[in-house]
Motif scaffolding. Structure first.
Motif, PDB file in Angstrom:
ATOM      1  N   VAL A   1      -4.268   6.182  -6.950  1.00 46.59           N
ATOM      2  CA  VAL A   1      -4.993   7.295  -7.566  1.00 46.59           C
ATOM      3  C   VAL A   1      -5.086   8.472  -6.603  1.00 46.59           C
ATOM      4  CG1 VAL A   1      -7.214   8.040  -8.487  1.00 46.59           C
ATOM      5  CG2 VAL A   1      -6.297   5.804  -9.108  1.00 46.59           C
ATOM      6  N   VAL A   2      -5.405   8.192  -5.338  1.00 47.50           N
ATOM      7  CA  VAL A   2      -5.538   9.255  -4.336  1.00 47.50           C
ATOM      8  C   VAL A   2      -4.204   9.988  -4.163  1.00 47.50           C
ATOM      9  CG1 VAL A   2      -5.875   9.715  -1.879  1.00 47.50           C
ATOM     10  CG2 VAL A   2      -7.464   8.215  -3.096  1.00 47.50           C
TER      11      VAL A   2
ATOM     12  N   SER B   1       0.825  -1.215   0.000  1.00 42.33           N
ATOM     13  CA  SER B   1       0.000   0.000   0.000  1.00 42.33           C
ATOM     14  C   SER B   1       0.854   1.258   0.000  1.00 42.33           C
ATOM     15  CB  SER B   1      -0.927   0.000   1.223  1.00 42.33           C
ATOM     16  OG  SER B   1      -1.818  -1.085   1.175  1.00 42.33           O
TER      17      SER B   1
ATOM     18  N   HIS C   1      -4.883  -2.391  -4.525  1.00 41.52           N
ATOM     19  CA  HIS C   1      -4.736  -1.087  -3.870  1.00 41.52           C
ATOM     20  C   HIS C   1      -4.661   0.047  -4.889  1.00 41.52           C
ATOM     21  CE1 HIS C   1      -3.981  -3.295  -0.153  1.00 41.52           C
ATOM     22  NE2 HIS C   1      -3.106  -4.015  -0.815  1.00 41.52           N
ATOM     23  N   SER C   2      -5.366  -0.089  -6.009  1.00 44.23           N
ATOM     24  CA  SER C   2      -5.293   0.918  -7.055  1.00 44.23           C
ATOM     25  C   SER C   2      -5.838   2.261  -6.597  1.00 44.23           C
ATOM     26  CB  SER C   2      -6.031   0.447  -8.300  1.00 44.23           C
ATOM     27  OG  SER C   2      -7.397   0.177  -8.001  1.00 44.23           O
ATOM     28  N   ASN C   3      -6.851   2.275  -5.723  1.00 50.30           N
ATOM     29  CA  ASN C   3      -7.413   3.528  -5.242  1.00 50.30           C
ATOM     30  C   ASN C   3      -6.392   4.343  -4.463  1.00 50.30           C
ATOM     31  OD1 ASN C   3      -9.903   3.077  -6.385  1.00 50.30           O
ATOM     32  ND2 ASN C   3     -10.800   2.188  -4.541  1.00 50.30           N
TER      33      ASN C   3
ATOM     34  N   SER D   1      -2.090   1.558 -11.010  1.00 48.86           N
ATOM     35  CA  SER D   1      -3.501   1.248 -11.253  1.00 48.86           C
ATOM     36  C   SER D   1      -3.808  -0.247 -11.235  1.00 48.86           C
ATOM     37  CB  SER D   1      -3.929   1.828 -12.611  1.00 48.86           C
ATOM     38  OG  SER D   1      -3.170   1.269 -13.657  1.00 48.86           O
TER      39      SER D   1
END
Length: 271
Positions: free
Chosen positions: A253-254, A33, A248-250, A244
């Protein structure tokens, strides 16, 4: 005056070095992460720097061309993109030739391919930041060249403010060199050294610009856009696909948005 010039062209390099120090605060092993967050932050910083530190200044310095002020930025940008693509293709060919030996089994081939891929990605990432730092150093050199010649309406305080602004922008850039290298397995001192060396081109570029101010000043819009194209090529081809993928792609992006916002804010507030 000479001392003020030396101090001014070295300050941005110190900012990069300060950012690289962050690697010593990393744990020995970084979880997925956090690694995804670092990659996303790095991509956001590079995209924002490409726009506000490189492309917009390139067009501003070409305002005498009127409605065609975008041409140097567009030309330089495409040269940067194609240059990095060709460099990546050459590196891939060299790696493939280097692993085509008769006395290694299939498992060793796969491991070697992976190592070569990681090495190539690290090299392209560092090169993109270095190419971005060269025009920044040249921009500082242009200001101090004008200060030394007396032909530009600029004071020592204004020149120093520019150097400090670039130095603050360079702090996250130094960090995004050293920290991903450490997360890929490089030891901390070596990752720190790579981060520091990525910024050494700034004072070098500033000195060369001062020595050849007239010729380099005319080419600066193309050089700024060239660095932007190189950085964007690395972001699109190497960083965005990596941040992406997976569960843990979000997070990627964040932190892309966080890095973009931080660098945009620094560029606008200190530009």
């Amino acid at each position: 005056m000479l001392f003020e010039v030396i101090k001014g062209i070295c300050i941005p390099f110190l900012g990069t070095s300060l950012g690289a120090v962050c690697v010593f605060f990393m744990k020995s092993k970084i979880n997925e992460s956090i690694q995804r967050a670092i990659i996303g932050f790095s991509a956001g910083v590079m995209v924002a720097a490409s726009i506000w530190s490189l492309l917009i200044p390139a067009m501003e310095q070409s305002q005498n061309m009127g409605k065609l002020a975008f041409v140097p930025a567009a030309v330089g940008f495409w040269i940067g993109v194609v240059f990095l693509m060709l460099l990546g293709r050459i590196a891939t060919c060299l790696h493939q030739k280097g692993i085509q030996t008769k006395n290694i089994d299939n498992v060793q081939k796969i491991q070697t391919n992976n190592l070569k891929h990681q090495f190539g990605k690290k090299t392209m990432f560092v090169l993109a930041i270095v190419l971005h730092n060269i025009p920044e150093g040249m921009a500082v050199g242009v200001v101090y060249a004008g200060l030394l010649s007396g032909s530009a309406q600029i004071t020592i305080v204004e020149a120093l403010t520019l150097s400090l602004g670039i130095a603050i922008q360079n702090i996250p850039e130094g960090a995004i060199i050293s920290m991903p290298l450490k997360s890929e397995g490089m030891n901390k001192p070596k990752a720190f050294l790579y981060g520091v060396l990525s910024g050494i081109v700034e004072p070098i570029g500033a000195v060369l610009t001062i020595l050849a101010a007239n010729a380099i000043t005319r080419a600066l819009p193309y050089l700024l856009a060239f660095a932007a194209g190189a950085m964007m090529q690395v972001v699109v081809q190497e960083l965005i696909p990596e941040l992406s993928q997976g569960e843990h792609s979000n997070i990627g992006v964040v932190f892309f948005a966080v890095g973009f916002t931080v660098m945009m804010s620094l560029d606008v507030a200190l530009g």
